[in-house]
Design an enzyme around this catalytic site. Structure first.
Site, short mmCIF file in Angstrom:
data_model
loop_
_atom_site.label_atom_id
_atom_site.label_comp_id
_atom_site.label_asym_id
_atom_site.label_seq_id
_atom_site.Cartn_x
_atom_site.Cartn_y
_atom_site.Cartn_z
N GLU A 80 0.81 -1.22 0.00
CA GLU A 80 0.00 0.00 0.00
C GLU A 80 0.85 1.27 0.00
O GLU A 80 0.44 2.29 -0.57
CB GLU A 80 -0.94 0.02 1.22
CG GLU A 80 -2.06 -1.00 1.17
CD GLU A 80 -1.69 -2.33 1.81
OE1 GLU A 80 -2.58 -3.19 1.96
OE2 GLU A 80 -0.50 -2.52 2.17
N PHE A 105 -11.81 -6.84 14.10
CA PHE A 105 -10.72 -7.34 13.27
C PHE A 105 -10.39 -6.32 12.18
O PHE A 105 -11.26 -5.88 11.43
CB PHE A 105 -11.10 -8.68 12.66
CG PHE A 105 -10.05 -9.23 11.72
CD1 PHE A 105 -8.82 -9.65 12.21
CD2 PHE A 105 -10.29 -9.30 10.36
CE1 PHE A 105 -7.85 -10.14 11.35
CE2 PHE A 105 -9.32 -9.79 9.48
CZ PHE A 105 -8.09 -10.21 9.99
N GLN A 106 -9.14 -5.96 12.08
CA GLN A 106 -8.62 -5.00 11.10
C GLN A 106 -9.34 -3.65 11.18
O GLN A 106 -9.49 -2.95 10.19
CB GLN A 106 -8.69 -5.56 9.67
CG GLN A 106 -7.67 -6.69 9.45
CD GLN A 106 -7.47 -7.04 7.99
OE1 GLN A 106 -8.35 -6.85 7.16
NE2 GLN A 106 -6.28 -7.54 7.66
N LYS A 126 -17.65 -0.57 5.72
CA LYS A 126 -18.02 -1.54 4.68
C LYS A 126 -19.52 -1.56 4.41
O LYS A 126 -19.94 -1.66 3.25
CB LYS A 126 -17.54 -2.94 5.07
CG LYS A 126 -17.81 -3.96 3.96
CD LYS A 126 -17.16 -5.31 4.20
CE LYS A 126 -17.40 -6.23 3.00
NZ LYS A 126 -16.76 -7.54 3.18
N MET A 158 24.36 9.04 2.70
CA MET A 158 24.27 10.36 3.31
C MET A 158 24.53 10.29 4.82
O MET A 158 25.18 11.16 5.39
CB MET A 158 22.89 10.98 3.04
CG MET A 158 22.79 12.43 3.50
SD MET A 158 23.97 13.53 2.68
CE MET A 158 23.05 13.97 1.21
#
Length: 560
Positions: A51, A113-114, A163, A468
């Site tokens: 993602e 959940f999630q 959802k 760097m």
């Protein structure tokens, strides 16, 4: 039309003219992906490997095209994986709309959940964000999000949709979207414009400093007219690259920590610093108490909050830069500063950017890319030494051709962003320049390039260290190389081939010339692994806490 929330999401994207979405599906966003499936001939979906890659791709698409970039993610870890990309866009004022889906409304706040409060998490790094709990408000919210992302100073907006809202139905009425216009010219204070003109007219040693706002406002034409009228040297920030041509005789190179000595000395000696769409980042100013200490400072910016935020200014004009410059250009008489311009030219001749020309180095690679592309590619970078070399040694002549994470400094940004840039500008050659440390972070997006046949050229400046950070350890930490040596057996050529791309390793200048020419001809995903010395450094440099007038380079160290 009676549509589900998921169908409304897709219809609203079509309203906005969205042709590409970057994302990764999951349970909470399944309804949206099911609706997208039915419109795959109208909106192309790029399935990234992670993602974070989707967020960076949306960002790169937006930077390269000037349009809003769009990314999708599911709930929980899907949404949180977007956070770095959203923050990157926020710091650099890039218009992105991130659409996430969450657990059902009845499950919110129950550690389901999630489930994650992504609106709460992203509140400090978005222009605005929404959680839509009523399907009847979804279309209006999406339209607002796109408008906010583009209005005034651009930036990212997040929409979180439970959802069940994506599954619920409501009446949907299509709307013709009007283009987002710049700030109302009437909002620009004419008295401030008159003050600016008076300040410029009195200046004997003016210097023009260009930032990313000049790119975002599309003000390149007005900027060129302004520079010619003021008759002043021009420097830029990392984000301002390409707004003013790097090939112009008045251009003196970047300003700040790794800016040219000419720009750093010139700004320190000028009597008027005209700042166009820049926010005085600490990497530009060095010690703010000593920054442009001999100058009055005149700032043009769309965001009033940037006035006197990091550096105290003398006066300023708030408004869209394109319109501000038009107003000033109309009022300003032709100026002439031959002695000042001559002095700056002498600095340019005395303090050119140099590098070791007998071996393969980062600057050589960048210069060769410039030669072979005739300066007409979109150059994307990760963050570190290679990023500074890409800013120093490639001459950008057009805006939206240098894409890099300036404010947040996101390692892992470039590969995803290059995919987005290529999708937005398919006719342009797109090159991502990375260090080996950065490439490791999101190199899985090579698989995305192969999967979707996106022909980006990935150049890895491979010094087997975190370059760097090692440079700082070398100069300021008595060469204690703590956790910066990458002495492992990772083979980027085999890795590229394992993901279906072409991999080429080069160790000499001639090998790189041949490899890059081959990559351009192939028109396919290619990884070029460029082996350079671990102790190559970016010069010049300003030590932390020092004034930019104290810039030093390799010669200064050897003579001290």
């Amino acid at each position: 039309m009676h549509l589900t929330g998921a169908e409304i999401v897709i219809e609203c994207l079509k309203e906005q003219g969205v042709d590409t979405v970057f994302g990764y599906p999951g349970g909470a966003i399944l309804n949206v992906y099911d609706a997208l499936y039915k419109h795959s001939d109208e909106i192309r979906h790029i399935l990234t490997s992670h993602e974070q890659g989707a967020a960076h791709a949306a960002d790169g698409y937006a930077r390269a095209t000037g349009k809003v970039g769009v990314c999708f993610a599911t709930s929980g870890p899907g949404a949180t994986n977007l956070v770095t990309g959203i923050a990157t866009a926020y710091m650099d004022s890039i218009p992105v709309v991130a659409i996430t889906c969450n657990v059902g409304v009845s499950l919110l706040g129950k550690d389901s959940f999630q489930e994650i409060d992504i609106a709460g998490i992203t509140m400090p790094i978005t222009k605005h964000n929404y959680i839509v709990k009523d399907v009847s408000k979804l279309a209006e919210t999406i339209r607002k999000a796109f408008r906010i992302a583009q209005t005034g100073r651009p930036g990212p907006v997040l929409i979180d949709i439970p959802k069940d809202v994506t599954g619920n139905k409501t009446e949907y009425k299509p709307v013709k979207i009007e283009p987002v216009l710049p700030m109302d010219p009437q909002d620009i204070c004419q008295k401030d414009v008159d003050t600016a003109v008076a300040m410029i007219s009195k200046a004997k040693r003016p210097y023009i400093f260009v930032g990313g706002g000049a790119v975002l406002s599309g003000a390149s034409g007005e900027l060129m007219e302004f520079v010619n009228k003021v008759d002043a040297p021009v420097t830029d920030s990392l984000m301002g690259k390409g707004a003013f041509p790097g090939t112009d005789s008045r251009y003196t190179g970047m300003l700040g920590m790794h800016g040219t000595k000419t720009s750093n000395y010139g700004v320190s000696e000028c009597d008027l610093l005209i700042v166009i769409g820049a926010r005085f980042s600490d990497r530009v100013t060095g010690n703010t108490k000593k920054f442009a200490k001999n100058a009055k400072i005149l700032q043009f910016d769309i965001d009033a909050a940037e006035m006197n935020k990091n550096v105290l200014i003398t006066d300023g004009v708030v408004g869209d830069l394109k319109e501000v410059l038009k107003r000033v250009n109309e009022k300003l008489e032709q100026q002439s500063h031959p002695d000042w311009m001559k002095k700056i030219q002498e600095y340019k001749e005395k303090y050119p950017l140099t590098y070791h020309t007998d071996v393969l180095t980062g600057p050589f690679v960048v210069e060769e890319i410039y030669k072979q592309t005739n300066g007409d590619a979109i150059i994307v970078t990760e963050v570190g030494q290679h990023q500074m070399w890409a800013a120093q040694f490639y001459q950008y002549t057009n805006p939206r051709t240098f894409l890099t994470s300036g404010g947040l400094g996101t390692m892992g940004y470039g590969l995803g962003a290059s995919l987005g840039a290529k999708m937005g500008c398919p006719d342009k050659l797109v090159v991502n320049i990375a260090g080996d440390g950065c490439f490791r972070m999101n190199m899985n997006e090579i698989a995305t390039a192969v999967r979707h046949q996106i022909p980006v050229i990935q150049v890895v400046i491979n010094n087997h260290v975190l370059g760097m950070v090692r440079q700082w350890q070398n100069l300021f930490y008595e060469q204690r190389y703590s956790a910066t040596v990458l002495n492992d057996a990772v083979d980027f050529v085999k890795l590229a081939e394992a993901m279906g791309a072409k991999g080429i390793r080069v160790t000499t200048q001639e090998e790189f010339k041949e490899a890059f020419a081959e990559a351009v001809k192939m028109n396919a995903p290619v990884v070029i692994d460029c082996q350079i010395d671990s102790d190559d450094k970016v010069w010049p440099m300003v030590a932390p806490g020092a004034a930019i007038s104290e810039a030093f380079d390799e010669n200064d160290i050897s003579h001290s």
